[in-house]
Design an enzyme around this catalytic site. Structure first.
Site, PDB file in Angstrom:
ATOM      1  N   GLU A 198      -0.433  -5.357   5.951  1.00 45.32           N
ATOM      2  CA  GLU A 198       0.867  -5.485   5.259  1.00 45.32           C
ATOM      3  C   GLU A 198       1.729  -6.546   5.946  1.00 45.32           C
ATOM      4  O   GLU A 198       2.360  -7.382   5.290  1.00 45.32           O
ATOM      5  CB  GLU A 198       1.599  -4.140   5.266  1.00 45.32           C
ATOM      6  CG  GLU A 198       0.925  -3.090   4.396  1.00 45.32           C
ATOM      7  CD  GLU A 198       1.525  -1.702   4.518  1.00 45.32           C
ATOM      8  OE1 GLU A 198       1.319  -0.918   3.594  1.00 45.32           O
ATOM      9  OE2 GLU A 198       2.180  -1.398   5.521  1.00 45.32           O
ATOM     10  N   GLY A 207       0.846   4.823   5.753  1.00 41.28           N
ATOM     11  CA  GLY A 207      -0.490   4.810   5.134  1.00 41.28           C
ATOM     12  C   GLY A 207      -1.517   4.058   5.962  1.00 41.28           C
ATOM     13  O   GLY A 207      -2.621   3.773   5.474  1.00 41.28           O
ATOM     14  N   THR A 242       0.843  -1.201   0.000  1.00 43.13           N
ATOM     15  CA  THR A 242       0.000   0.000   0.000  1.00 43.13           C
ATOM     16  C   THR A 242       0.879   1.253   0.000  1.00 43.13           C
ATOM     17  O   THR A 242       1.937   1.255   0.634  1.00 43.13           O
ATOM     18  CB  THR A 242      -0.882  -0.015   1.264  1.00 43.13           C
ATOM     19  OG1 THR A 242      -1.735  -1.163   1.210  1.00 43.13           O
ATOM     20  CG2 THR A 242      -1.748   1.240   1.365  1.00 43.13           C
ATOM     21  N   GLY A 243       0.412   2.288  -0.694  1.00 44.27           N
ATOM     22  CA  GLY A 243       1.139   3.556  -0.688  1.00 44.27           C
ATOM     23  C   GLY A 243       1.457   4.004  -2.102  1.00 44.27           C
ATOM     24  O   GLY A 243       1.121   3.331  -3.078  1.00 44.27           O
ATOM     25  N   SER A 244       2.144   5.139  -2.203  1.00 45.54           N
ATOM     26  CA  SER A 244       2.393   5.706  -3.532  1.00 45.54           C
ATOM     27  C   SER A 244       3.389   4.868  -4.331  1.00 45.54           C
ATOM     28  O   SER A 244       3.253   4.732  -5.558  1.00 45.54           O
ATOM     29  CB  SER A 244       2.887   7.146  -3.395  1.00 45.54           C
ATOM     30  OG  SER A 244       4.043   7.202  -2.593  1.00 45.54           O
ATOM     31  N   ASP A 297       6.184  -4.196  -1.616  1.00 49.50           N
ATOM     32  CA  ASP A 297       5.617  -3.066  -0.885  1.00 49.50           C
ATOM     33  C   ASP A 297       6.691  -1.996  -0.665  1.00 49.50           C
ATOM     34  O   ASP A 297       7.894  -2.284  -0.713  1.00 49.50           O
ATOM     35  CB  ASP A 297       5.079  -3.553   0.473  1.00 49.50           C
ATOM     36  CG  ASP A 297       4.119  -2.560   1.115  1.00 49.50           C
ATOM     37  OD1 ASP A 297       3.872  -1.477   0.540  1.00 49.50           O
ATOM     38  OD2 ASP A 297       3.593  -2.871   2.204  1.00 49.50           O
TER      39      ASP A 297
END
Ligand code: 5RP
Length: 223
Positions: free
Chosen positions: A107, A101, A32-34, A85
């Site tokens: 995660e 996030g 997850t995340g940019s 990730d």
């Protein structure tokens, strides 16, 4: 290169690394995340080369589905070759801080199942000692004040992440000013506080490979 370009470069490097090892039955764990979003977009170009994905957050599941990549519940999956990730910080031993996030618990669960955890990050995330980034701790809401007091005893300054509810319905404390000289020990200590769901130290299960985006190209650091 700017930070976005570095994120895209490491995302592409992760795709290049895992793709030759995928087949029509493979399921990929996705973070997850940019930076993870860059990975999803790059992976989507090859969606016929694997079966589907397990997502570490609702946001990631939505992005995968938008690309037409099937998303499986982890409960239905026994084999996960890769988890890819980002991270908020990594030391040179690939111990990580994650959870910027607020997706740290899922995660950590997906990372625990995967055989190989590939972390992707721009060069700013590599630090000599973890802890400049405040450590996220997911807590059961009614335990928040108790957990905060216990974190103060460990030398930290916990700050409630106001307005954020995790995908699991919990809250986040961001712990500032921790001296993380022994990440594995601190991870266990914080997990032992009643009311803690999970903390953002990934030291008991660190990354196996860090793909680090630098102006000189993508560096590979292995554990
Ligand atoms: C989300 C995370 C992210 O991996 C971490 O916050 C890094 O995010 P970004 O790639 O946007 O810098 O742990 O819970």
């Amino acid at each position: 290169m700017n930070q976005d370009q570095l994120k895209q470069a490491v995302a592409q490097a992760a795709v290049d690394f895992i793709l030759p090892q995928l087949d029509a039955k493979s399921i990929v764990g996705v973070g997850t995340g940019s930076t993870a979003n860059c990975f999803i977009d790059a992976l989507a170009q090859h969606k016929m080369a694997f079966d589907g994905a397990v997502a570490s957050s609702e946001a990631t599941a939505a992005r995968l589905k938008n690309h037409g990549i099937p998303v499986y519940e982890l409960t239905t999956v026994s084999d996960l070759e890769f988890y890819v990730d980002g991270a908020d910080e990594s030391d040179e031993h690939l111990n990580l801080i994650k959870g910027g996030g607020a997706a740290l618990t899922r995660e950590k669960i997906v990372a625990a199942v995967a055989k190989t955890f590939v972390c992707i990050a721009d060069a700013s995330k590599l630090v000599p000692v973890l802890g400049a980034f405040p450590l996220p701790v997911e807590v059961i809401p009614m335990a928040r004040s108790h957990v905060a007091r216990e974190l103060v005893k460990l030398g930290g300054d916990p700050v409630y992440r106001d307005g954020v509810i995790t995908d699991n319905g919990n809250q986040i404390l961001d712990v500032h000013n921790l001296s993380i000289v022994n990440p594995r020990e601190l991870e266990a200590q914080i997990n032992n506080i009643v009311g803690v769901v999970c903390n953002g130290l990934f030291a008991a299960r660190p990354a196996d490979l860090l793909l680090l985006g630098t102006d000189q190209g993508v560096r590979q650091l292995k554990r």
